[in-house]
Structure formats: C-alpha cells, structure tokens
Design a protein around this motif. Structure first.
Motif, mmCIF file in Angstrom:
data_model
loop_
_atom_site.group_PDB
_atom_site.id
_atom_site.type_symbol
_atom_site.label_atom_id
_atom_site.label_comp_id
_atom_site.label_asym_id
_atom_site.label_seq_id
_atom_site.Cartn_x
_atom_site.Cartn_y
_atom_site.Cartn_z
ATOM 1 N N SER A 154 0.735 -1.196 -0.051
ATOM 2 C CA SER A 154 0.063 0.042 0.071
ATOM 3 C C SER A 154 0.816 1.192 -0.004
ATOM 4 N N ASN A 155 0.456 2.457 -0.194
ATOM 5 C CA ASN A 155 1.106 3.597 -0.160
ATOM 6 C C ASN A 155 0.750 4.623 0.823
ATOM 7 N N GLY A 156 -0.382 4.307 1.686
ATOM 8 C CA GLY A 156 -0.430 5.275 2.878
ATOM 9 C C GLY A 156 -1.162 6.638 2.515
ATOM 10 N N GLN A 157 -1.911 6.418 1.234
ATOM 11 C CA GLN A 157 -2.541 7.976 0.773
ATOM 12 C C GLN A 157 -4.172 7.856 1.174
ATOM 13 N N ASN A 158 -4.620 8.903 1.309
ATOM 14 C CA ASN A 158 -6.160 8.926 1.676
ATOM 15 C C ASN A 158 -7.010 9.453 0.376
ATOM 16 N N GLY A 159 -6.478 9.810 -0.853
ATOM 17 C CA GLY A 159 -7.159 10.272 -2.061
ATOM 18 C C GLY A 159 -7.753 9.025 -2.628
ATOM 19 N N CYS A 160 -8.659 9.357 -3.590
ATOM 20 C CA CYS A 160 -9.370 8.334 -4.370
ATOM 21 C C CYS A 160 -8.414 7.815 -5.575
ATOM 22 N N LEU A 161 -8.788 6.637 -6.065
ATOM 23 C CA LEU A 161 -7.775 6.147 -6.913
ATOM 24 C C LEU A 161 -7.681 6.801 -8.326
ATOM 25 N N PHE A 162 -9.032 7.290 -8.705
ATOM 26 C CA PHE A 162 -9.094 7.897 -10.076
ATOM 27 C C PHE A 162 -9.165 9.356 -9.706
ATOM 28 N N THR A 163 -8.828 10.218 -10.879
ATOM 29 C CA THR A 163 -8.939 11.710 -10.962
ATOM 30 C C THR A 163 -10.225 12.207 -10.691
ATOM 31 N N THR A 164 -11.215 11.417 -11.345
ATOM 32 C CA THR A 164 -12.481 11.824 -11.457
ATOM 33 C C THR A 164 -13.402 11.488 -10.192
ATOM 34 N N GLN A 165 -12.727 10.810 -9.206
ATOM 35 C CA GLN A 165 -13.693 10.584 -8.031
ATOM 36 C C GLN A 165 -13.270 11.374 -6.909
ATOM 37 N N GLU A 172 -16.437 7.428 1.310
ATOM 38 C CA GLU A 172 -16.494 6.653 0.297
ATOM 39 C C GLU A 172 -16.289 7.422 -1.070
ATOM 40 N N CYS A 173 -15.534 6.948 -2.026
ATOM 41 C CA CYS A 173 -15.073 7.267 -3.202
ATOM 42 C C CYS A 173 -16.425 7.376 -4.183
ATOM 43 N N VAL A 174 -16.921 8.617 -4.657
ATOM 44 C CA VAL A 174 -17.867 8.380 -5.179
ATOM 45 C C VAL A 174 -17.801 9.212 -6.780
ATOM 46 N N ASN A 175 -18.759 8.713 -7.785
ATOM 47 C CA ASN A 175 -18.647 9.248 -9.020
ATOM 48 C C ASN A 175 -18.303 8.003 -9.891
ATOM 49 N N PRO A 176 -18.835 7.833 -11.085
ATOM 50 C CA PRO A 176 -18.889 6.642 -11.766
ATOM 51 C C PRO A 176 -17.475 6.472 -12.096
ATOM 52 N N VAL A 177 -16.830 5.374 -12.266
ATOM 53 C CA VAL A 177 -15.541 4.921 -12.687
ATOM 54 C C VAL A 177 -15.410 5.404 -14.161
ATOM 55 N N PRO A 178 -14.457 6.169 -14.598
ATOM 56 C CA PRO A 178 -14.358 6.308 -16.146
ATOM 57 C C PRO A 178 -13.945 4.924 -16.799
ATOM 58 N N ASP A 188 -2.351 11.707 -4.592
ATOM 59 C CA ASP A 188 -2.615 11.159 -3.278
ATOM 60 C C ASP A 188 -3.578 10.030 -3.482
ATOM 61 N N GLY A 189 -3.784 9.274 -4.485
ATOM 62 C CA GLY A 189 -4.382 8.121 -4.780
ATOM 63 C C GLY A 189 -4.224 7.056 -3.689
ATOM 64 N N SER A 190 -5.072 6.206 -3.241
ATOM 65 C CA SER A 190 -4.879 5.195 -2.487
ATOM 66 C C SER A 190 -5.059 3.876 -3.034
ATOM 67 N N PHE A 191 -3.665 3.241 -2.883
ATOM 68 C CA PHE A 191 -3.366 1.770 -3.418
ATOM 69 C C PHE A 191 -3.159 0.995 -2.355
ATOM 70 N N SER A 192 -3.873 -0.315 -2.466
ATOM 71 C CA SER A 192 -3.664 -1.197 -1.438
ATOM 72 C C SER A 192 -4.009 -2.448 -2.037
ATOM 73 N N THR A 193 -3.266 -3.513 -1.745
ATOM 74 C CA THR A 193 -3.567 -5.131 -2.041
ATOM 75 C C THR A 193 -2.848 -5.903 -1.193
#
Length: 348
Positions: A154-165, A172-178, A188-193
């Motif tokens: 993970s990268n410890g960030q609190n933003g949404c994965l996509f710029t449109t969200q 919760e991250c909202v807006n349709p995924v493009p 600051d997108g959030s990456f985690s697996t």
C-alpha cells in the motif's frame, strides 16, 4: 532539507546490516542463513527522468530457523537428505524522490510481508569416504519452497484511486469510474492490495576449503532455478485489492526465475547474475503481459557486504500508483548483500 533527511534515514537503515557483516562471504558455522531475500538498494536509471533517486529498504527479521542446522548436517557420512525451515518477516519500503518543489517522495510503497521457507539439502558427491576432499565438496543439491502466506502493498494515501472521483461525507469514493484505461490519481490516490505467493526452486552449491578454517568448507558457487504463482485476491484480510484496482492491476501472476553466483571472481568477493520473468493475467490495456528483469551484482571484498549492481527492467511499473504504465529502464547503483547463502561455512 527533505532530501537530506531522507538520505540520512536511508544511510542509518543501511548501516546496521553493513556493520554486522564483517566477513560476508564465509560466515561462521551454525549461522542463520538468509536465502532468496529482497535486496536493499539505492539507485538511479537511464533514460533520465525527473527522478532524483529510487531506493528499496528490505531488512529480513528471522523469527525461527533450522536451515542452518540442516546445512551443518548435510556433510554427514550417511549422505542422507536433510530438511530445515525458516520463518521471517520483512518490513520492506520502496521510495522514489522526484526533482520537484521540495523534492517530494511520492508516494512511498509500504510492503511488509511474512515468509516461510522449507529447504531440503543432499550431498551429491560420488565419493563415499567422508575423509576425502571430494566427499566434502559436494555438490550440494537444494530444493527450496519459498512461501509468502501474507504480503501487503500500500502507499498510505487518503485520496481516491481515479482523478474523476472524490470522497463523500462517509469517506467513500463516489462518481462513476471512467472507462478503462482511467486516469489514476498519482498525487494522493489510495493503492492497497494483499497477496499470497508460492515459489519452488531447484539448485546446487559447490563447496571448497579455500578461505575457510581447517577442516571446514565454504560455498564457492551456486545456481538456482524456480517457478511459482502470486495471487492478489479480493477480500483477503483488510487492505486487500478492490474491484476497481483489480481490473487494472492484474491480480494473478506466474513467476519464473534463475540465478547463478560465484565467490572470489575478479575484484568481487561475490558476483551474481539473475533473470526474472513474470506473466500478468488480465493486465491493464496499456501494460504488456510480460515483465522481464535481468540483473548483475558485485560485492567487492572489504566493502562490508555492500556492492554495485546493474539491472535492466521492462514491463509494468512496480511502484504502486504507476501500475498502469509500462517502463523500460537500465538501473544502476549501490546495494547491500541480499543473499548470504553463498557465505555458508560447513563443518563436516
């Protein structure tokens, strides 16, 4: 100032292992081996970019080990196969510092993992007399089962994965995924697996008595080949990959590796070459399905376990939010000893 702080922190992190490795190529009998580890690196690359440097810090903390005992028993006159196992933890971190205002590290990769290894060793010498030099030179046949029952990235960030969200009041991250490929939020997108990985390796070590105390033998050269699989399943403990990221990242990977190493070659106390091939199932649209990495590594004598390396890497970028990009780079820099198995000293 930011650059100075990060470089100093990395130097402190690297200095402890170096100080503990005064004799990195012939270790004491009965030592705890470090087999098939991640390296600790500081490096740059070509072609040039806005990257100041990249680093990977990966100390291995051994929790339990019996592989060292197995190595000391492998030269027994019965020539029986011996087994050992090891449990360890690695609090690995990857960093990239960029030539921008205040030289940011964006965004760090936090990659802790637990590793369990099972190893079988057998003396393949044709000699049957334990008093003969040939009996104690081997070769030693090795079978290594390397498992990661739990790894995290993970990268410890609190933003949404996509710029449109954007995040709503409930977080919760909202807006349709493009439509894919989507624009990833690299600020600051959030990456985690979370992932599981299993690898099986076959190899051989060739021993001699040069440089070792009287009556003992050290590994002169070794080679190892292996294959395995990595899975990034959804719902695997908190922080696991979500559906949006899974569609782009490529959650199933097939791995193939090969390496060879030798002690005391030219100016290197240890020289090593390795090749890694990775196939990504369901890769992102702009990312090739195969990752290729070829690495050369030299640990000069008297460097306390540090050395130089060069690596060619082609395929999906391995740095968290850059997962939807393909890179082709020649990397070069400094590294700490990443595999002390060649440093075994075995008393027959």
């Amino acid at each position: 100032m930011t650059r100075i702080v990060v470089v100093c922190a990395m130097a402190l992190a690297c200095s402890a292992p170096v100080a503990a490795q005064d004799t990195p190529f012939i270790a004491e009998s009965g030592n705890r081996p470090v087999v098939n580890t991640d390296g600790t690196y500081v490096f740059n690359h070509v072609p040039n970019s806005n990257l100041i440097f990249e680093a990977q810090i990966a100390p291995r903390i051994i929790i339990y080990d019996s592989i060292g005992d197995a190595a000391n028993a492998v030269l027994d006159e019965s020539k029986r196969a011996v087994w050992g196992w090891q449990a360890s933890a690695t609090p690995m971190v990857r960093l990239r510092m960029f030539n921008e205002t205040s030289n940011p590290v964006r965004t760090p990769s936090y990659m802790p993992k637990g590793t369990v290894q099972f190893m079988r060793l057998r003396n393949m010498s044709r000699s049957t007399d334990p008093d003969e030099e040939a009996f104690n030179r081997g070769p030693i046949e090795t079978l290594l089962i390397d498992t990661i029952p739990f790894g995290h990235h993970s990268n410890g960030q609190n933003g949404c994965l996509f710029t449109t969200q954007f995040r709503d009041d409930e977080g919760e991250c909202v807006n349709p995924v493009p439509p894919l490929p989507a624009n990833v939020n690299k600020e600051d997108g959030s990456f985690s697996t979370n992932y599981l990985q299993v690898m099986a390796y076959y190899g051989r070590m060739y021993l001699d008595s040069e440089g070792a105390p009287d009556g003992e033998y050290a590994a002169r050269r070794e080679w190892r080949v292996g294959a395995g699989i990595q899975l990034n399943p959804e719902g695997y403990v908190g922080g696991s990959i979500d559906e949006e990221l899974s569609d782009l990242y490529g959650p199933t990977r097939v791995l193939v590796e090969a390496m060879g190493a030798q002690r005391d070659w030219w100016r290197c106390g240890r020289v090593e070459g390795s090749f890694k091939l990775q196939y990504i199932g369901d890769a992102a649209p702009d990312v090739p399905s195969f990752i290729t990495a070829v690495e050369g590594f030299c640990l000069p004598k008297g460097w306390g376990g540090a050395g130089l390396f060069v690596r060619f890497y082609h395929g999906q970028d391995y740095y968290n939010l850059a997962f939807n990009e393909s890179i082709s780079r020649l990397q070069f820099g400094f590294a700490l000893q990443k595999d002390s198995f060649l440093g075994f000293r075995i008393a027959p």
